[in-house]
Design a protein around this motif. Structure first.
Motif, PDB file in Angstrom:
ATOM      1  N   LEU A  29     -63.859  35.480  73.026  1.00 47.99           N
ATOM      2  CA  LEU A  29     -62.672  34.777  73.522  1.00 47.99           C
ATOM      3  C   LEU A  29     -62.767  33.282  73.249  1.00 47.99           C
ATOM      4  O   LEU A  29     -61.778  32.645  72.911  1.00 47.99           O
ATOM      5  N   TRP A  32     -61.901  32.535  69.700  1.00 46.79           N
ATOM      6  CA  TRP A  32     -60.482  32.739  69.447  1.00 46.79           C
ATOM      7  C   TRP A  32     -59.633  31.658  70.111  1.00 46.79           C
ATOM      8  O   TRP A  32     -58.719  31.102  69.503  1.00 46.79           O
ATOM      9  N   LEU A  33     -59.935  31.342  71.384  1.00 52.61           N
ATOM     10  CA  LEU A  33     -59.072  30.462  72.164  1.00 52.61           C
ATOM     11  C   LEU A  33     -59.680  29.098  72.468  1.00 52.61           C
ATOM     12  O   LEU A  33     -59.017  28.247  73.049  1.00 52.61           O
ATOM     13  N   LEU A  35     -61.995  28.116  74.729  1.00 54.04           N
ATOM     14  CA  LEU A  35     -61.865  27.952  76.175  1.00 54.04           C
ATOM     15  C   LEU A  35     -62.917  27.002  76.742  1.00 54.04           C
ATOM     16  O   LEU A  35     -64.040  26.941  76.260  1.00 54.04           O
ATOM     17  N   LEU A  52     -53.317  29.006  79.875  1.00 51.69           N
ATOM     18  CA  LEU A  52     -53.181  29.145  78.421  1.00 51.69           C
ATOM     19  C   LEU A  52     -51.968  28.346  77.949  1.00 51.69           C
ATOM     20  O   LEU A  52     -50.850  28.608  78.378  1.00 51.69           O
ATOM     21  N   ALA A  57     -50.510  31.720  72.383  1.00 50.60           N
ATOM     22  CA  ALA A  57     -51.789  32.121  72.970  1.00 50.60           C
ATOM     23  C   ALA A  57     -51.668  33.389  73.822  1.00 50.60           C
ATOM     24  O   ALA A  57     -52.422  34.340  73.626  1.00 50.60           O
ATOM     25  N   LEU A  61     -53.106  37.187  72.967  1.00 48.50           N
ATOM     26  CA  LEU A  61     -54.155  37.716  73.826  1.00 48.50           C
ATOM     27  C   LEU A  61     -53.762  39.067  74.406  1.00 48.50           C
ATOM     28  O   LEU A  61     -54.564  40.006  74.425  1.00 48.50           O
TER      29      LEU A  61
END
Length: 101
Positions: A29, A32-33, A35, A52, A57, A61
């Motif tokens: 994650l 990908w994002l 965070l 998000l 996004a 997801l």
């Protein structure tokens, strides 16, 4: 302790047992994002991802989670973040809910 849910952007909640069953990792994650620690929080049987930002996004997801076999509402759920700043929301997994379907 319940997780605080910020206003202004969506937050996704995933049952921890479903997350682990699907073989999803925090590292995946993050890749990908991108965070931060504040955007990936775990409390008991509940994982919160967000807030998000960006129009793509959340839909991406949701699609990704369904792609690994998780079911919307049974395994994960999103809160829109569409409430006033003066309202404080907190989320916690239900006692005894882990592993139940």
């Amino acid at each position: 302790m319940p997780l605080t849910v910020p206003a202004g952007a969506p937050t996704l909640f995933i049952r921890r047992d479903a997350f682990e069953r699907a073989g999803i990792t925090r590292a995946a994650l993050d890749a990908w994002l991108n965070l931060t620690d504040e955007e990936f929080r775990v409390e008991g049987g509940l994982i919160a991802v967000g807030p998000l930002y960006g129009d793509d996004a959340l839909p991406a997801l949701l699609e990704g989670l369904e792609g690994v076999g998780l079911a919307y509402f049974d395994d994960f759920f999103e809160l829109s973040g569409n409430w006033p700043e003066w309202l404080r929301l907190h989320a916690a997994g239900a006692a005894g809910a882990a592993g139940s379907r």
